[in-house]
Design an enzyme around this catalytic site. Structure first.
Site, short mmCIF file in Angstrom:
data_model
loop_
_atom_site.label_atom_id
_atom_site.label_comp_id
_atom_site.label_asym_id
_atom_site.label_seq_id
_atom_site.Cartn_x
_atom_site.Cartn_y
_atom_site.Cartn_z
N LYS A 1 -52.06 134.67 -14.87
CA LYS A 1 -51.64 136.08 -14.88
C LYS A 1 -50.12 136.29 -14.76
O LYS A 1 -49.54 137.06 -15.53
CB LYS A 1 -52.38 136.84 -13.77
CG LYS A 1 -52.41 138.35 -13.95
CD LYS A 1 -53.16 138.83 -15.16
CE LYS A 1 -54.57 139.26 -14.82
NZ LYS A 1 -55.42 139.47 -15.98
N CYS B 1 -14.43 111.88 -2.04
CA CYS B 1 -13.55 113.01 -1.83
C CYS B 1 -13.33 113.31 -0.35
O CYS B 1 -12.54 112.62 0.30
CB CYS B 1 -14.04 114.22 -2.61
SG CYS B 1 -12.68 115.33 -3.02
N ARG C 1 -7.97 120.09 -2.79
CA ARG C 1 -6.66 120.69 -2.53
C ARG C 1 -5.80 119.79 -1.65
O ARG C 1 -4.60 119.95 -1.56
CB ARG C 1 -6.83 122.01 -1.76
CG ARG C 1 -7.19 123.18 -2.61
CD ARG C 1 -7.18 124.46 -1.80
NE ARG C 1 -8.19 125.36 -2.32
CZ ARG C 1 -8.05 126.06 -3.45
NH1 ARG C 1 -6.95 125.97 -4.15
NH2 ARG C 1 -9.03 126.84 -3.86
N HIS D 1 -14.49 112.30 -7.77
CA HIS D 1 -15.96 112.35 -7.69
C HIS D 1 -16.56 111.48 -8.78
O HIS D 1 -16.87 111.97 -9.88
CB HIS D 1 -16.45 113.79 -7.87
CG HIS D 1 -16.12 114.69 -6.73
ND1 HIS D 1 -16.92 114.82 -5.62
CD2 HIS D 1 -15.06 115.50 -6.53
CE1 HIS D 1 -16.38 115.68 -4.78
NE2 HIS D 1 -15.24 116.11 -5.30
N GLU E 1 -19.42 110.47 -9.09
CA GLU E 1 -20.82 110.83 -9.39
C GLU E 1 -20.95 111.67 -10.66
O GLU E 1 -22.00 111.65 -11.31
CB GLU E 1 -21.46 111.56 -8.20
CG GLU E 1 -20.91 112.94 -7.86
CD GLU E 1 -19.75 112.92 -6.88
OE1 GLU E 1 -19.06 111.88 -6.79
OE2 GLU E 1 -19.51 113.94 -6.21
N1 GLN Z 1 -11.95 119.71 1.29
C1 GLN Z 1 -11.27 118.64 0.67
C2 GLN Z 1 -10.14 119.12 -0.23
O1 GLN Z 1 -10.09 120.26 -0.58
C3 GLN Z 1 -12.23 117.75 -0.13
C4 GLN Z 1 -12.88 118.44 -1.26
C5 GLN Z 1 -14.09 117.73 -1.80
O2 GLN Z 1 -14.73 116.95 -1.12
N2 GLN Z 1 -14.45 118.02 -3.03
O3 GLN Z 1 -9.28 118.36 -0.60
#
Ligand code: GLN
Length: 543
Positions: free
Chosen positions: A178, A376, A460, A507, A509
């Site tokens: 349904k 990271c 950052r 990253h 991954e």
């Molecule tokens: N907070 C951290 C930065 O801004 C790592 C960021 C993250 O793990 N993608 O550099």
């Protein structure tokens, strides 16, 4: 509805059409106002998947890249915010030549233009477009309107697939059609008639239900595709093929019907996902696991998939345990629990929550020589831990958490300071693919077999160059650096010190694929595999 598997259905459709020899691309539409996924809380939205060009997108984009084995770009991702932003920009630039600019048709026209540009860029013969959200929601109506307009203009060039969930209420014990009937009608009221219905359920659909859906939803019964829960998402394209989904789709699209689907290498990969004889016990120590009473692992989906590909590559079956770093801080669980695992991963993250728990966990795995892989934030916190406990900088920290720390071993990148001051948060991090040069003879260089790599970033903060010399003198090597030697991209301990202790500012991954397991994940997995073979009592010895 969200979570029902539209992303996997779209990826699988794209995969089988690609396996029939067509050039295929995929595009995701997210019907929210956010311009991209970068400003959303991961516990609310799941992983932010970063593309080579730095676009911060939805996790489904990761599925498309993994299923199709391609790199997509920002033209493959659209949100309501992005569409309106462009229409308003054009209006301000007089590009509508004084005309009234209306939600309909100007917004759908922009949507269609974007779909066409994505197809053009990929030189695709078929473009799979996934509309996020749920049929009947106010917010995706402009996208359904765009879909309707496309079909009206090009009847033979557009096919609609509705993904619907068929519940089996436990008290009733019978599969119910349904809700699907009502969803099909709601879709009709937007002017869209589904050509196919992908029927998601716990178990395969029987013929009786296929016939019922066919009658009530106005489609042939062989256009009702059974999509039961499966052990692995990578089974889905193979299941779709059992129902000849690819062939039927090609008929509707008036394309040459190729009955042969070349999924041989895919099948070999799927076999590997099931063949792993021995289990690798891995822990992910993260910070985004809670959603009310539920544990979320969606936030780290690319990490989980990257782990799987590399574990399969070394013939193992990964068993993943998610550990909330906060629990180490509160003492709810002890770090010694980590000795049970063959390897520990600390993925990316932002902000204060769980950070001290992560530092405790990293200290434990460093001292106990448990294979460790940091991603990271995982790298930044490995540097913080090493600075505090090996370099003697007791209050070493990242300025993300403690702006006035005496030892800012992780500090904001100079170009990021202004963005933060002006509150320009969206799309302003160091994003996307950047090169790194690897130190010869390092663990990283040996794993890649390359000296120059390209990896995707989203951060950052960075390792403060003022501390690099001291940290290296104490034994942590920055084995990957940006070509100008300014930014640290990889931190590692030598194999003499530790079986595997490596962390990346990027990253990795996001670039792991079924057919191309990521070399760093594979190197980590090999170390974890070695540990898994040790007799239990030797598993966590200090050096
Ligand atoms: N907070 C951290 C930065 O801004 C790592 C960021 C993250 O793990 N993608 O550099």
């Amino acid at each position: 509805m969200s979570g029902v598997g539209k992303g996997i259905a779209s990826s699988s459709i794209a995969k089988i059409l690609q396996a029939k020899g067509f050039r295929v691309t995929a595009l995701k539409i997210d019907p929210y106002i956010n311009v991209d996924a970068g400003t959303m809380n991961p516990t609310e939205h799941g992983e932010v998947f970063v593309l080579d060009d730095g676009d911060e997108t939805d996790q489904d984009m990761g599925n498309y890249e993994r299923f199709l084995g391609v790199n997509l770009s920002r033209v493959n991702y659209m949100t309501t915010g992005r569409v309106y932003e462009e229409v308003i920009r054009k209006e301000r630039n007089l590009e509508y030549k004084g005309k009234n600019v209306e939600v309909v048709p100007d917004i759908p026209i922009e949507v269609i233009g974007r779909i066409e540009r994505a197809a053009e860029k990929a030189n695709a013969q078929i473009t799979v477009v996934e509309i996020g959200g749920t049929v009947g929601e106010y917010q995706n109506i402009i996208f359904l309107e765009a879909a309707r307009m496309m079909k009206t203009k090009n009847k033979d060039g557009v096919a609609f697939v509705m993904v619907s969930y068929l519940p089996i209420p436990s008290k009733v014990g019978e599969m119910k059609t349904k809700p699907t009937q009502y969803a099909a009608r709601t879709l009709n009221s937007a002017g869209v008639q589904a050509d196919f219905i992908v029927a998601r359920s716990e178990v395969p659909l029987d013929q009786k239900r296929k016939d019922k859906i066919a009658i009530f939803c106005n489609i042939p019964s062989d256009h009702v595709i059974s999509a039961p829960d499966v052990e692995s998402i990578y089974d889905v394209p193979l299941n779709f093929e059992k129902d000849h989904f690819g062939e039927e789709l090609l008929k509707v699209l008036c394309l040459p019907v190729r009955s042969k689907t070349n999924l041989d290498s895919w099948k070999r990969f799927v076999r590997k996902t099931k063949n792993g004889k021995k289990t690798l016990n891995l822990a992910i120590v993260g910070k985004y696991f809670d959603s009310g009473d539920f544990v979320l692992s969606d936030v780290y989906i690319s990490v989980l998939e990257a782990i799987k590909f590399s574990a399969y590559a070394v013939g193992m079956k990964p068993k993943l345990t998610c550990i909330n770093a906060k629990d180490f801080e509160t003492g709810k669980i002890k770090t010694s629990i980590l000795s049970q695992y063959d390897g520990v991963i600390v993925p990316g993250g932002f902000g204060e929550k769980g950070v001290e728990g992560i530092v405790l966990a990293i200290k434990y795995v460093r001292l106990k020589r448990i294979p460790f892989f940091g991603l990271c934030y995982g790298m930044q916190l490995a540097v913080v831990e090493f600075s505090r406990h090996v370099c003697g900088l007791k209050d070493a920290h990242t300025t993300e958490i403690k702006g006035d720390t005496k030892h800012p071993v992780i500090d904001i990148m100079p170009e990021q300071k202004k963005h933060m001051k002006d509150a320009h948060f969206g799309g302003t991090m160091r994003l996307g693919s950047y090169p790194a040069i690897l130190r010869k003879g390092s663990v990283a260089e040996k794993a890649y077999g390359l000296t120059k790599i390209f990896e995707r970033h989203r951060h950052r903060y960075e390792v403060n160059s003022e501390y690099v010399e001291l940290i290296e003198a104490k034994g942590m090597l920055f084995s990957g650096k940006s070509p100008d030697n300014r930014l640290c991209e990889i931190a590692e301990l030598s194999r003499k010190e530790h079986p595997f202790f490596l962390a990346t500012q990027f990253h990795p991954e996001f670039k792991a694929r079924p057919f191309f397991p990521h070399p760093l994940f594979t190197a980590f997995m090999k170390a974890a595999q070695k540990k898994s073979k040790l007799p239990l009592r030797n598993r966590s010895s200090t050096k």
